[in-house]
Design a protein around this motif. Sequence first.
Motif, PDB file in Angstrom:
ATOM      1  N   ASP A   1      12.624  -0.652   6.609  1.00 14.32           N
ATOM      2  CA  ASP A   1      13.003  -2.003   6.196  1.00 14.32           C
ATOM      3  C   ASP A   1      13.632  -2.023   4.807  1.00 14.32           C
ATOM      4  OD1 ASP A   1      11.900  -3.614   8.472  1.00 14.32           O
ATOM      5  OD2 ASP A   1      10.078  -2.570   7.846  1.00 14.32           O
ATOM      6  N   GLY A   2      13.487  -0.927   4.105  1.00 16.19           N
ATOM      7  CA  GLY A   2      14.064  -0.823   2.777  1.00 16.19           C
ATOM      8  C   GLY A   2      13.835   0.567   2.224  1.00 16.19           C
ATOM      9  N   ILE A   3      14.402   0.791   1.050  1.00 19.13           N
ATOM     10  CA  ILE A   3      14.330   2.092   0.400  1.00 19.13           C
ATOM     11  C   ILE A   3      13.873   1.916  -1.042  1.00 19.13           C
ATOM     12  CG2 ILE A   3      15.678   4.106  -0.394  1.00 19.13           C
ATOM     13  CD1 ILE A   3      15.488   3.955   2.678  1.00 19.13           C
ATOM     14  N   ALA A   4      12.901   2.752  -1.434  1.00 17.37           N
ATOM     15  CA  ALA A   4      12.472   2.831  -2.831  1.00 17.37           C
ATOM     16  C   ALA A   4      13.095   4.091  -3.421  1.00 17.37           C
ATOM     17  CB  ALA A   4      10.951   2.902  -2.922  1.00 17.37           C
ATOM     18  N   PHE A   5      13.749   3.952  -4.553  1.00 20.93           N
ATOM     19  CA  PHE A   5      14.407   5.080  -5.202  1.00 20.93           C
ATOM     20  C   PHE A   5      14.543   4.775  -6.692  1.00 20.93           C
ATOM     21  CE2 PHE A   5      17.745   2.078  -4.869  1.00 20.93           C
ATOM     22  CZ  PHE A   5      18.644   2.375  -5.881  1.00 20.93           C
TER      23      PHE A   5
ATOM     24  N   ILE B   1       0.852  -1.183   0.000  1.00 22.96           N
ATOM     25  CA  ILE B   1       0.000   0.000   0.000  1.00 22.96           C
ATOM     26  C   ILE B   1       0.891   1.237   0.000  1.00 22.96           C
ATOM     27  CG2 ILE B   1      -1.845   1.238   1.205  1.00 22.96           C
ATOM     28  CD1 ILE B   1      -2.621  -1.596   0.223  1.00 22.96           C
ATOM     29  N   CYS B   2       0.631   2.142  -0.922  1.00 22.94           N
ATOM     30  CA  CYS B   2       1.365   3.397  -0.994  1.00 22.94           C
ATOM     31  C   CYS B   2       0.710   4.389  -0.040  1.00 22.94           C
ATOM     32  CB  CYS B   2       1.347   3.921  -2.426  1.00 22.94           C
ATOM     33  SG  CYS B   2       2.372   5.369  -2.635  1.00 22.94           S
ATOM     34  N   CYS B   3       1.462   4.842   0.944  1.00 19.79           N
ATOM     35  CA  CYS B   3       0.942   5.746   1.972  1.00 19.79           C
ATOM     36  C   CYS B   3       1.672   7.077   1.913  1.00 19.79           C
ATOM     37  CB  CYS B   3       1.134   5.121   3.355  1.00 19.79           C
ATOM     38  SG  CYS B   3       0.239   3.575   3.582  1.00 19.79           S
ATOM     39  N   GLY B   4       0.900   8.152   2.004  1.00 25.86           N
ATOM     40  CA  GLY B   4       1.479   9.483   1.927  1.00 25.86           C
ATOM     41  C   GLY B   4       1.586  10.194   3.259  1.00 25.86           C
TER      42      GLY B   4
ATOM     43  N   ASN C   1      -4.184   3.742   8.697  1.00 21.78           N
ATOM     44  CA  ASN C   1      -5.363   3.215   8.010  1.00 21.78           C
ATOM     45  C   ASN C   1      -5.033   1.919   7.275  1.00 21.78           C
ATOM     46  OD1 ASN C   1      -7.062   5.259   8.910  1.00 21.78           O
ATOM     47  ND2 ASN C   1      -6.693   6.543   7.123  1.00 21.78           N
ATOM     48  N   ALA C   2      -3.885   1.872   6.633  1.00 19.76           N
ATOM     49  CA  ALA C   2      -3.473   0.650   5.942  1.00 19.76           C
ATOM     50  C   ALA C   2      -3.289  -0.491   6.940  1.00 19.76           C
ATOM     51  CB  ALA C   2      -2.176   0.894   5.169  1.00 19.76           C
ATOM     52  N   TYR C   3      -2.650  -0.203   8.055  1.00 17.40           N
ATOM     53  CA  TYR C   3      -2.426  -1.193   9.100  1.00 17.40           C
ATOM     54  C   TYR C   3      -3.746  -1.734   9.642  1.00 17.40           C
ATOM     55  CZ  TYR C   3      -1.037  -3.031  13.667  1.00 17.40           C
ATOM     56  OH  TYR C   3      -0.863  -3.822  14.772  1.00 17.40           O
ATOM     57  N   HIS C   4      -4.655  -0.838   9.989  1.00 16.75           N
ATOM     58  CA  HIS C   4      -5.950  -1.261  10.524  1.00 16.75           C
ATOM     59  C   HIS C   4      -6.796  -1.969   9.466  1.00 16.75           C
ATOM     60  CE1 HIS C   4      -5.187   0.408  14.403  1.00 16.75           C
ATOM     61  NE2 HIS C   4      -5.013   1.622  13.917  1.00 16.75           N
TER      62      HIS C   4
ATOM     63  N   LYS D   1       0.211  -5.498   5.417  1.00 16.69           N
ATOM     64  CA  LYS D   1       1.411  -6.020   6.067  1.00 16.69           C
ATOM     65  C   LYS D   1       2.658  -5.251   5.632  1.00 16.69           C
ATOM     66  CE  LYS D   1      -0.864  -9.387   7.962  1.00 16.69           C
ATOM     67  NZ  LYS D   1      -1.713  -8.866   8.998  1.00 16.69           N
ATOM     68  N   ARG D   2       2.548  -4.545   4.497  1.00 15.09           N
ATOM     69  CA  ARG D   2       3.697  -3.862   3.905  1.00 15.09           C
ATOM     70  C   ARG D   2       3.216  -2.566   3.260  1.00 15.09           C
ATOM     71  NH1 ARG D   2       8.563  -5.797   0.561  1.00 15.09           N
ATOM     72  NH2 ARG D   2       8.768  -4.224  -1.050  1.00 15.09           N
ATOM     73  N   ILE D   3       3.997  -1.496   3.474  1.00  9.60           N
ATOM     74  CA  ILE D   3       3.651  -0.222   2.852  1.00  9.60           C
ATOM     75  C   ILE D   3       4.888   0.424   2.234  1.00  9.60           C
ATOM     76  CG2 ILE D   3       1.708   0.238   4.408  1.00  9.60           C
ATOM     77  CD1 ILE D   3       3.558   2.341   5.806  1.00  9.60           C
ATOM     78  N   GLU D   4       4.628   1.316   1.297  1.00 10.79           N
ATOM     79  CA  GLU D   4       5.659   2.243   0.843  1.00 10.79           C
ATOM     80  C   GLU D   4       5.289   3.582   1.455  1.00 10.79           C
ATOM     81  OE1 GLU D   4       7.236   2.552  -3.351  1.00 10.79           O
ATOM     82  OE2 GLU D   4       6.294   4.535  -3.134  1.00 10.79           O
ATOM     83  N   LEU D   5       6.160   4.103   2.299  1.00 10.40           N
ATOM     84  CA  LEU D   5       5.888   5.332   3.019  1.00 10.40           C
ATOM     85  C   LEU D   5       6.497   6.514   2.285  1.00 10.40           C
ATOM     86  CD1 LEU D   5       4.529   6.394   5.590  1.00 10.40           C
ATOM     87  CD2 LEU D   5       6.726   6.071   6.769  1.00 10.40           C
ATOM     88  N   ASN D   6       5.651   7.483   1.988  1.00  6.90           N
ATOM     89  CA  ASN D   6       6.020   8.659   1.205  1.00  6.90           C
ATOM     90  C   ASN D   6       5.546   9.916   1.901  1.00  6.90           C
ATOM     91  OD1 ASN D   6       6.522   7.736  -1.923  1.00  6.90           O
ATOM     92  ND2 ASN D   6       5.099   6.370  -0.890  1.00  6.90           N
TER      93      ASN D   6
END
Length: 131
Positions: A89-93, A7-10, A17-20, A24-29
């Motif tokens: 846990d990781g980096i998106a770039f 889930i892409c979260c801003g 909201n994604a957690y609830h 299990k996994r998000i991209e945090l932006n």
Amino acid sequence: MKRIIEICCGSYEDALNAYHGGAKRIELNNALHLGGLTPSLATLKLTKKNTNLKIITMVRPRGAGFCYNEIEFEVMKEDAKSLLENGADGIAFGCLNKDGSICIKQTKEMIEIIKSYQGEVVFHRAFDCVE
């Protein structure tokens, strides 16, 4: 192959909201209206503290493309280190050259940093812009 739904979260609120909602996994932006930028450390810390999500954080210092000069890239490297040191846990770039090809030099440097923290490497949507 096991499918991963991310889930892409801003924002921190998006992450909660994604957690609830069962993610299990998000991209945090931050700044999704600009295509996603590096989130604040506070956003990461609160998300880690109050969820058990796997968090891949975006490292992108600005909108308007994926070709970065050396000053912007220095910021990206420091952001990656700070995020990983604070629980990412990781980096998106994604780093591109002016001609639309992947910038191998910058990509290798980012991978080395991320792997030195045992983080997951994600080459983001810049890939969609590759010639």
